[in-house]
Design an enzyme around this catalytic site. Structure first.
Site, mmCIF file in Angstrom:
data_model
loop_
_atom_site.group_PDB
_atom_site.id
_atom_site.type_symbol
_atom_site.label_atom_id
_atom_site.label_comp_id
_atom_site.label_asym_id
_atom_site.label_seq_id
_atom_site.Cartn_x
_atom_site.Cartn_y
_atom_site.Cartn_z
ATOM 1 N N SER A 147 63.096 5.740 67.916
ATOM 2 C CA SER A 147 62.104 5.991 68.964
ATOM 3 C C SER A 147 62.120 4.875 69.998
ATOM 4 O O SER A 147 61.899 5.127 71.189
ATOM 5 C CB SER A 147 60.713 6.164 68.370
ATOM 6 O OG SER A 147 60.337 5.046 67.596
ATOM 7 N N GLU A 148 62.353 3.619 69.583
ATOM 8 C CA GLU A 148 62.588 2.530 70.520
ATOM 9 C C GLU A 148 63.614 1.553 69.969
ATOM 10 O O GLU A 148 63.694 1.345 68.751
ATOM 11 C CB GLU A 148 61.312 1.746 70.836
ATOM 12 C CG GLU A 148 60.488 2.283 71.996
ATOM 13 C CD GLU A 148 59.451 3.280 71.553
ATOM 14 O OE1 GLU A 148 58.821 3.917 72.415
ATOM 15 O OE2 GLU A 148 59.266 3.436 70.334
ATOM 16 N N THR A 149 64.373 0.976 70.893
ATOM 17 C CA THR A 149 65.257 -0.143 70.590
ATOM 18 C C THR A 149 64.865 -1.297 71.495
ATOM 19 O O THR A 149 64.651 -1.115 72.697
ATOM 20 C CB THR A 149 66.731 0.236 70.813
ATOM 21 O OG1 THR A 149 67.090 1.280 69.893
ATOM 22 C CG2 THR A 149 67.647 -0.957 70.581
#
Length: 268
Positions: free
Chosen positions: A43-45
């Site tokens: 979902s996020e990096t």
């Protein structure tokens, strides 16, 4: 470049919210970071520059598989976990601090996001067949819609129409209710299909709005929130003035290096 996958807001692997963390010696090109985040497909990096002067806040940016975002809790927690807890980050949401509590949790110092009432016609139809008696409040924070339901079981059972939710203005939708288990004060789920995240496992930034929202309703200054996604996780939250303290554990599940062919071009 060293790269990691860290499960945040959990004390065991394969739970909580997985985040990619990439350590950079110097700033990288935005397009390259977006491609790398799509490759990680979490979902996020997070991309953090660790090669700057000692003592200065480290530049930190977050990308979903499709876009850059202004604030991300679980990937910040993951980055602090990789680097060693006590950190300051320079971000699109200002300077963010991280510290280690006596119980081993990493605590994030984030901006609070107060909510104001709003109409909920579009979002309620996207969430499914909810009666007027089941919907307590609909509000909007700086980033998201907040829908408070009358019972936590309704939150757990939701099966939203993701195509319809993607058309709702804003980053995403938080659905929440009072806790239904011992020790759990708040239950929530978070959906953001418009930014490439149909359901986020545990959303630290959403609790920037949930903390002041529920502190006022429950009359407490420290609350334990459960995000009831399939992976699940918990966030300890404490609003104080215009800031919110969010705390949780994190577990490294993968450590490696990006290959030479995937080296980051310099930002111009």
């Amino acid at each position: 470049m060293d790269a990691y996958v860290v499960d945040s807001f959990t004390d065991r692997p394969f739970a909580g919210n997985p985040a990619g963390v990439v350590l950079l010696d110097e700033p990288a090109d935005s397009t390259w970071m977006q491609h790398a985040a799509a490759e990680f497909n979490h979902s996020e990096t997070a991309f953090v520059v660790v090669g700057g002067p000692a003592g200065e806040a480290k530049p930190l940016r977050w990308f979903t598989p499709t876009t850059e975002v202004d604030l991300c809790g679980h990937a910040t927690l993951a980055t602090a976990h990789v680097l060693g807890g006590e950190q300051r980050f320079d971000t699109r949401s200002g300077e963010l601090g991280c510290s280690v509590r006596e119980d081993g949790m990493i605590e994030l110092d984030f901006p609070a996001q107060p909510c104001s009432p709003t109409e909920g016609t579009g979002v309620l139809s996207a969430l499914g067949q909810l009666s007027d008696e089941q919907v307590e409040h609909v509000a909007r924070s700086e980033s998201d819609l907040i829908v408070e339901l009358s019972d936590a079981s309704l939150v757990r059972q939701l099966r939203p129409d993701m195509s319809a939710l993607a058309r709702v203005p804003g980053r995403g939708t938080t659905v929440t209710a009072r806790g239904d288990r011992p020790g759990v004060d708040v239950v929530s789920r978070f959906f953001a299909p418009s930014v490439g995240v149909p359901e986020d496992p545990v959303t630290g930034s959403a609790h920037c709005a949930l903390a002041p929202w529920w502190a006022e309703r429950l009359g407490r200054t420290e609350l334990l929130a459960e995000q009831a996604s399939p992976r699940g996780g918990t966030v300890l939250m404490r609003p104080h003035g215009d800031r919110v303290a969010l705390a949780g554990h994190a577990v490294t599940v993968l450590r490696g290096a990006l290959s030479d062919g995937a080296r980051a071009p310099l930002s111009r």
